[in-house]
Scaffold this active site. Structure first.
Site, PDB file in Angstrom:
ATOM      1  N   HIS A  38       0.858  -1.192   0.000  1.00  0.00           N
ATOM      2  CA  HIS A  38       0.000   0.000   0.000  1.00  0.00           C
ATOM      3  C   HIS A  38       0.889   1.236   0.000  1.00  0.00           C
ATOM      4  CE1 HIS A  38       1.118   0.121   4.197  1.00  0.00           C
ATOM      5  NE2 HIS A  38       0.604  -1.082   4.396  1.00  0.00           N
ATOM      6  N   HIS A  41       4.032   1.247   2.148  1.00  0.00           N
ATOM      7  CA  HIS A  41       5.178   0.550   1.556  1.00  0.00           C
ATOM      8  C   HIS A  41       5.787   1.383   0.421  1.00  0.00           C
ATOM      9  CE1 HIS A  41       2.811  -3.089   2.993  1.00  0.00           C
ATOM     10  NE2 HIS A  41       3.970  -3.232   3.608  1.00  0.00           N
ATOM     11  N   LYS A 153       4.945   2.703  11.983  1.00  0.00           N
ATOM     12  CA  LYS A 153       3.670   2.199  12.512  1.00  0.00           C
ATOM     13  C   LYS A 153       3.951   1.008  13.433  1.00  0.00           C
ATOM     14  CE  LYS A 153       0.528  -0.344  10.343  1.00  0.00           C
ATOM     15  NZ  LYS A 153       0.229  -1.459  11.271  1.00  0.00           N
ATOM     16  N   SER A 189      -2.264   0.044   6.457  1.00  0.00           N
ATOM     17  CA  SER A 189      -1.903  -1.312   6.859  1.00  0.00           C
ATOM     18  C   SER A 189      -2.479  -2.274   5.838  1.00  0.00           C
ATOM     19  CB  SER A 189      -2.495  -1.623   8.240  1.00  0.00           C
ATOM     20  OG  SER A 189      -2.476  -3.016   8.479  1.00  0.00           O
TER      21      SER A 189
END
Ligand code: PAF
Length: 282
Positions: A38, A41, A153, A189
């Protein structure tokens, strides 16, 4: 000059390709992922491409870090979509091995990660960080990158990886990258795509609660902030906090007094069948 991306699935070809790049004195960047890529990344990959001569993105759902077999089965897998993104972002190699390739024999290694693994995710997911240490140490020793990129995160994972690298004396720079969020504040995420419509609607409440706690933290202290965040997230009955912790950014130990710049808020939330984590610096 941008060469086309190579997708490979064996450690032997990865070693050979990296050796060829090393011959040409190229610096090597590694972005370890479990796929289902996503925008979070994408930010890691973009940064790796900007900072290195050659970039490897690993795409491997590591079974040893899942303490819940249902979670492992449900984890999203979308390799051909991932490959398109990795190519578009200009990375050179997508390494997507099978489980047998990565673990020809069971990995019995036990890492000493205490006390970093004794709190929060470590306490709630026994064995999780040992599994992360197993795969990250394998990837790092296989690729021997100059830099490896990890998102904030998973802040606890980031500190554990930094610790691992010190323990193993690996000559790699771990590059922490800021959390990337959806427009409504939900932390990106791979698990977000598994959320029901109702949970997805409620999920931004997690970050709103963490952010909203800033004033309470400085005016009334940690316990009041912890209670407020818990109530804010659970209000509505769709999300359920697993933990809300205010802890030190340096060693993750719970704090009883707020220290600006050191105290961070961490939460894990059950949203239907999906478990979400987030954190906030103050
Ligand atoms: O953060 C992740 O996606 C995974 O824990 C990692 C670092 C790729 C190891 O499997």
């Amino acid at each position: 000059m941008q060469m086309s991306m190579q997708q490979i699935d064996t450690t032997q070809s990865l070693r050979q390709i990296i050796a060829a790049h090393r011959e040409l004195k190229r610096t090597v960047g590694l972005v370890p992922t479990m796929g289902a890529l996503h925008a979070g990344h994408a930010a890691l990959i973009r940064r790796a491409v900007a900072e290195n001569g050659v970039v490897i993105v690993s795409d491997f759902v590591n079974p040893t870090q899942f303490n819940n077999p249902m979670d492992l089965r449900a984890y999203p897998r979308q390799l051909s979509q991932d490959a398109q993104l990795v190519k578009a972002l200009g990375a050179d190699i997508l390494f997507a091995p099978s489980v047998e390739e990565m673990y020809p024999e069971p990995d019995e290694r036990v890492f000493d990660l205490s006390p970093l693994d004794s709190v929060m995710e470590g306490a709630k997911r026994p064995g999780h960080f040992n599994g992360v240490a197993q795969i990250v140490s394998r990837l790092l020793t296989l690729v021997m990158p100059d830099r490896a990129y990890f998102g904030e995160k998973d802040y606890q994972q980031l500190l554990i990886v930094q610790r691992l690298v010190k323990q193993l004396e690996l000559p790699v720079e771990i590059v922490p990258c800021p959390i990337v969020r959806e427009e409504d504040g939900l932390a990106m995420s791979s698990r977000n795509q598994l959320l029901s419509a109702e949970c997805r609607r409620e999920a931004p409440r997690i970050q709103q609660a963490l952010r909203g706690a800033a004033d309470i933290l400085s005016a009334q202290g940690i316990e009041a902030a912890r209670q407020w965040v818990t109530e804010e997230i659970n209000r509505g009955g769709v999300l359920q906090t697993e933990y809300v912790s205010f802890a030190s950014a340096d060693d993750l130990m719970p704090m009883s007094n707020y220290v600006p710049g050191v105290t961070m808020g961490f939460v894990a939330v059950q949203a239907g069948n999906v478990r979400l984590i987030d954190n906030c610096k103050y």
